[in-house]
Scaffold this motif. Structure first.
Motif, PDB file in Angstrom:
ATOM      1  N   TYR A 165       0.812  -1.213   0.000  1.00  0.00           N
ATOM      2  CA  TYR A 165       0.000   0.000   0.000  1.00  0.00           C
ATOM      3  C   TYR A 165       0.845   1.263   0.000  1.00  0.00           C
ATOM      4  O   TYR A 165       0.492   2.265  -0.576  1.00  0.00           O
ATOM      5  N   PHE A 166       2.041   1.183   0.631  1.00  0.00           N
ATOM      6  CA  PHE A 166       2.849   2.406   0.681  1.00  0.00           C
ATOM      7  C   PHE A 166       3.428   2.758  -0.676  1.00  0.00           C
ATOM      8  O   PHE A 166       3.672   3.901  -0.972  1.00  0.00           O
ATOM      9  N   LYS A 184       0.650   4.470  -2.503  1.00  0.00           N
ATOM     10  CA  LYS A 184       0.520   5.829  -1.980  1.00  0.00           C
ATOM     11  C   LYS A 184       1.559   6.748  -2.644  1.00  0.00           C
ATOM     12  O   LYS A 184       1.245   7.840  -3.093  1.00  0.00           O
ATOM     13  N   THR A 185       2.788   6.256  -2.703  1.00  0.00           N
ATOM     14  CA  THR A 185       3.864   7.049  -3.318  1.00  0.00           C
ATOM     15  C   THR A 185       3.530   7.342  -4.773  1.00  0.00           C
ATOM     16  O   THR A 185       3.685   8.462  -5.249  1.00  0.00           O
ATOM     17  N   GLY A 201      10.181   3.315   3.613  1.00  0.00           N
ATOM     18  CA  GLY A 201       8.927   3.106   4.343  1.00  0.00           C
ATOM     19  C   GLY A 201       9.087   2.447   5.697  1.00  0.00           C
ATOM     20  O   GLY A 201       8.128   1.903   6.243  1.00  0.00           O
ATOM     21  N   GLN A 259       9.383   3.865   8.421  1.00  0.00           N
ATOM     22  CA  GLN A 259       8.715   4.680   9.450  1.00  0.00           C
ATOM     23  C   GLN A 259       7.481   3.998  10.011  1.00  0.00           C
ATOM     24  O   GLN A 259       7.141   4.172  11.172  1.00  0.00           O
ATOM     25  N   LYS A 260       6.808   3.174   9.168  1.00  0.00           N
ATOM     26  CA  LYS A 260       5.573   2.552   9.653  1.00  0.00           C
ATOM     27  C   LYS A 260       5.844   1.528  10.757  1.00  0.00           C
ATOM     28  O   LYS A 260       4.944   1.092  11.448  1.00  0.00           O
ATOM     29  N   LEU A 261       7.115   1.138  10.923  1.00  0.00           N
ATOM     30  CA  LEU A 261       7.457   0.250  12.037  1.00  0.00           C
ATOM     31  C   LEU A 261       7.626   1.021  13.339  1.00  0.00           C
ATOM     32  O   LEU A 261       7.863   0.444  14.387  1.00  0.00           O
ATOM     33  N   LEU A 298       7.393  -6.066   4.511  1.00  0.00           N
ATOM     34  CA  LEU A 298       7.892  -4.752   4.083  1.00  0.00           C
ATOM     35  C   LEU A 298       7.880  -4.638   2.566  1.00  0.00           C
ATOM     36  O   LEU A 298       7.577  -3.589   2.000  1.00  0.00           O
ATOM     37  N   TYR A 336       5.651  -6.092  12.871  1.00  0.00           N
ATOM     38  CA  TYR A 336       4.662  -5.009  12.899  1.00  0.00           C
ATOM     39  C   TYR A 336       3.388  -5.451  12.232  1.00  0.00           C
ATOM     40  O   TYR A 336       3.381  -6.433  11.507  1.00  0.00           O
TER      41      TYR A 336
END
Ligand SMILES: [Zn+2]
Length: 379
Positions: A3-4, A7-8, A335, A337-339, A363, A379
């Motif tokens: 999903y990230f 988004k990007t 990405g 940061q989501k952790l 990831l 996560y």
């Protein structure tokens, strides 16, 4: 696609589309940037690097002065060890031994396993030596039946074999290991990707002059570990040359000297081996971040198969050695940061080696599936 990444992509399209329509025909530059950003959305790459039996104590504490002072361990040359790795502050000791870890991973990535902060990572298998540890990292399954370094070819699917079955990764997977057990640990015959280990030559895969030169050096090199394990420099040069030439999308590199020199009770050589591995990881990451298709599209895991003992028992490991289940790991990649926060993890907690395979593939947006139980992502 994860999903990230979507988004990007959406942000890229918006940020390109709006100025494109505003400036209309005059925006050639903006348009070409838009095409480039869309083309960069390839399936992410995975690089896993291990350095055998390297302790969390040195990762987070740098040189241990009591071992450097001890004539049993300092190879008669504490001056060399102190000059190279000694410092009065913890931060300076960390950076002198592992500069890439502390200047770059600790800022842009994540570091887990500092037990001085109660941030704990352990192996879940009960054996605390190599084959069970590598199996746990690479399959996510701490199978207690894997209880020997001489164990037969691994019956469990590893994460690289899983990737090699997918169109994005098919025939773009490779492993290099200093120790000659990786043909079995990764079950090369069944897994379907090349595993170059021990004194095997990269010329099985590449026949250019550089490959030939490296393999000649390997063949004629000093063999302190006999025919079982080569010096790390040859494993590294073969892996690096393959990475630059064939551009695999999933790469495993296993260095072995940290464990070997520790068993020899050579603290100077142990530290030098770790310091060199840190430099090689820096070289690999620098190449990744300057190479199209890899830049901002590669996940890196660095870890170890087992820990070692405390104080004089630092030379040893195995189920009877207190502390040898304790390990560490480091992550780099887009990405993260989501952790949670980047950097050295200072929160109390307990993670396990069996979670690494699921974590990396989650990831990547491509969760690892296999016929055996897999430890959950962190996560
Ligand atoms: Zn060992």
């Amino acid at each position: 696609m994860p999903y990230f990444v979507n988004k990007t992509l959406k942000i890229n399209i918006l940020s390109v589309a709006i100025p494109f329509f505003i400036t209309f025909l005059s925006s050639n530059t903006v348009f070409s940037q838009g095409v480039k950003s869309v083309m960069n959305q390839q399936a992410p790459n995975l690089i896993i690097i291990t350095t055998d039996g390297y302790r969390w104590q040195e990762v987070f504490g740098g040189m241990d002065t009591s071992l450097a002072n001890n004539p049993k361990f300092n190879q008669g040359d504490s001056t060399y060890i102190y000059n190279k790795y000694g410092a009065t502050t913890l931060v300076d000791r960390q950076k002198k031994l592992m500069p890439f870890f502390w200047n770059q991973i600790a800022k842009e990535g994540m570091l887990f396993g500092n037990r001085n902060l109660n941030n704990k990572v352990d192996v879940a298998n009960p054996h605390w030596f190599s084959y069970p540890g590598y199996n746990e990292i690479l399959t996510g399954y701490p199978d207690t039946a894997i209880n020997s370094n001489e164990y037969k070819p691994n019956p469990h699917t590893n994460v690289f074999a899983f990737l090699n079955k997918q169109p994005d990764y098919k025939n773009k997977v490779v492993a290099f290991g200093a120790w000659d057990a990786f043909d079995r640990i990764l079950n090369e015959k069944v897994s379907g990707f090349p595993v170059i280990n021990g004194f095997e030559s990269i010329t099985q895969l590449l026949q250019d002059p550089v490959a030939i030169s490296i393999s000649e050096g390997l063949k004629d090199s000093y063999k302190p570990f006999k025919e079982v394990e080569c010096l790390d420099v040859y494993t590294h040069q073969q892996a690096m040359h393959y990475l630059q030439t064939k551009k695999p999308k999933a790469l495993y590199i296993s260095y072995g000297e940290t464990d070997e020199w520790a068993h020899h009770a050579h603290y100077r050589d142990y530290l030098d081996a770790a310091h060199q591995v840190d430099a090689w990881i820096a070289q690999i990451w620098n190449w990744v971040q300057h190479t199209p298709g890899y830049k901002d599209n590669t996940y890196l895991l660095v870890t170890t198969d087992h820990g070692r003992g405390f104080k004089d028992a630092w030379t040893d490991h195995g189920a009877e050695v207190n502390g040898a289940s304790s390990i560490w790991f480091a992550l780099m990649g887009p990405g993260l940061q989501k952790l949670g926060a980047l950097g050295e993890q200072s929160k109390e907690g307990q993670l396990f080696q069996k979670q690494l395979a699921a974590t990396m593939t989650k990831l990547m947006g491509n969760p690892f599936k296999a016929e055996h139980p897999i430890g959950e992502a962190i996560y």
